[in-house]
Design a protein around this motif. Structure first.
Motif, PDB file in Angstrom:
ATOM      1  N   GLN A  40     -29.120  35.731  24.991  1.00 20.32           N
ATOM      2  CA  GLN A  40     -30.138  35.639  23.933  1.00 20.32           C
ATOM      3  C   GLN A  40     -29.491  35.368  22.568  1.00 20.32           C
ATOM      4  O   GLN A  40     -30.024  34.612  21.764  1.00 20.32           O
ATOM      5  N   LEU A  41     -28.349  36.009  22.323  1.00 17.60           N
ATOM      6  CA  LEU A  41     -27.670  35.810  21.042  1.00 17.60           C
ATOM      7  C   LEU A  41     -27.214  34.367  20.862  1.00 17.60           C
ATOM      8  O   LEU A  41     -27.221  33.837  19.750  1.00 17.60           O
ATOM      9  N   LEU A  42     -26.815  33.742  21.961  1.00 17.49           N
ATOM     10  CA  LEU A  42     -26.290  32.374  21.888  1.00 17.49           C
ATOM     11  C   LEU A  42     -27.383  31.311  21.952  1.00 17.49           C
ATOM     12  O   LEU A  42     -27.176  30.186  21.507  1.00 17.49           O
ATOM     13  N   ALA A  43     -28.534  31.662  22.520  1.00 19.14           N
ATOM     14  CA  ALA A  43     -29.614  30.688  22.709  1.00 19.14           C
ATOM     15  C   ALA A  43     -30.452  30.566  21.440  1.00 19.14           C
ATOM     16  O   ALA A  43     -31.582  31.014  21.394  1.00 19.14           O
ATOM     17  N   LEU A  52     -19.395  34.164  29.539  1.00 18.72           N
ATOM     18  CA  LEU A  52     -20.198  33.235  28.738  1.00 18.72           C
ATOM     19  C   LEU A  52     -19.482  32.869  27.435  1.00 18.72           C
ATOM     20  O   LEU A  52     -19.553  31.737  26.967  1.00 18.72           O
ATOM     21  N   LEU A  53     -18.780  33.855  26.873  1.00 19.57           N
ATOM     22  CA  LEU A  53     -17.985  33.616  25.657  1.00 19.57           C
ATOM     23  C   LEU A  53     -16.848  32.649  25.946  1.00 19.57           C
ATOM     24  O   LEU A  53     -16.618  31.695  25.216  1.00 19.57           O
ATOM     25  N   ALA A  54     -16.125  32.930  27.029  1.00 12.31           N
ATOM     26  CA  ALA A  54     -14.974  32.108  27.395  1.00 12.31           C
ATOM     27  C   ALA A  54     -15.390  30.671  27.699  1.00 12.31           C
ATOM     28  O   ALA A  54     -14.598  29.744  27.540  1.00 12.31           O
ATOM     29  N   ALA A  55     -16.650  30.474  28.113  1.00 15.57           N
ATOM     30  CA  ALA A  55     -17.132  29.135  28.472  1.00 15.57           C
ATOM     31  C   ALA A  55     -17.588  28.313  27.263  1.00 15.57           C
ATOM     32  O   ALA A  55     -17.827  27.116  27.386  1.00 15.57           O
ATOM     33  N   ALA A 102     -23.682  26.663  19.491  1.00 13.59           N
ATOM     34  CA  ALA A 102     -22.759  27.794  19.631  1.00 13.59           C
ATOM     35  C   ALA A 102     -21.342  27.313  19.955  1.00 13.59           C
ATOM     36  O   ALA A 102     -21.157  26.399  20.759  1.00 13.59           O
ATOM     37  N   CYS A 103     -20.356  27.921  19.293  1.00 16.86           N
ATOM     38  CA  CYS A 103     -18.948  27.657  19.600  1.00 16.86           C
ATOM     39  C   CYS A 103     -18.144  28.914  19.279  1.00 16.86           C
ATOM     40  O   CYS A 103     -18.603  29.793  18.552  1.00 16.86           O
ATOM     41  N   LEU A 104     -16.952  28.972  19.838  1.00 18.17           N
ATOM     42  CA  LEU A 104     -16.091  30.142  19.702  1.00 18.17           C
ATOM     43  C   LEU A 104     -14.921  29.802  18.787  1.00 18.17           C
ATOM     44  O   LEU A 104     -14.203  28.838  19.039  1.00 18.17           O
TER      45      LEU A 104
END
Length: 197
Positions: free
Chosen positions: A69-72, A121-124, A78-80
């Protein structure tokens, strides 16, 4: 008995940093994921960054079950912010380009890698990194490698690139005061002996 602290910046009342914390607007949304071991740290720069940016959020944990939900967020990409061979150096926004949701892990390098490991999900996420940066102003910690920055410095450097010509250096005022306060508390002699290279 514990010293009374400011409920906002969580510093002792006599050393409250709130008057120095700006209230900055940014196109970029910043999501800081803080490892729990950083919360009680005297130099909690992630909290200062979140307080100084209107479009920022700080979450604490190791596993983030609400990450989807935080990323959508449809208005953001979204990027890291994390170095690596596949990381692309940040550049300024092109006209009409959708702004970034910049996800920033906060912790030691080891703890930050653990956050990525525990949250696939973060790593992706696509990775971005900073190009050449000024040396860290974090004079109390020896950087593990050249170019290593505190969380707040990394966020400022990223926003300065993405949103130029707007600058975000005002975010570093409470950080600088925090460092100076720590040096004053330990005494110049101790600081020079333990922290000067």
């Amino acid at each position: 008995m514990p010293r009374p602290t400011c409920s906002r910046c969580q510093r002792p009342l006599g050393h409250c940093l709130c008057p120095l914390i700006p209230n900055l607007e940014s196109r970029t949304r910043v999501l800081i994921l803080q490892h729990p071991s950083e919360v009680g740290h005297a130099l909690n720069t992630a909290r200062l960054a979140a307080l100084g940016l209107r479009n920022a959020e700080l979450r604490v944990g190791e596993r983030f079950d609400d990450l989807p939900q935080l990323l959508a967020q449809p208005d953001y990409r979204a990027c890291l912010l994390f170095p690596g061979d596949e990381a692309v150096a940040l550049t300024g926004y092109a006209p009409k380009e959708k702004p970034l949701l910049l996800v920033v892990p906060d912790g030691t390098w080891r703890k930050a890698r653990k956050l990525l490991h525990l949250n696939p999900l973060l790593a992706a996420l696509p990775r971005v990194s900073l190009g050449a940066v000024a040396p860290s102003r974090y004079r109390l910690r020896k950087a593990p490698e050249e170019g290593a920055l505190s969380t707040i410095e990394a966020i400022v450097a990223a926003l300065d690139v993405l949103e130029a010509p707007q600058g975000f250096a005002a975010l570093l005022r409470p950080f600088d005061a925090l460092i100076e306060g720590q040096i004053a508390a330990m005494g110049e002699e101790v600081f020079i002996r333990n922290h000067q290279r």
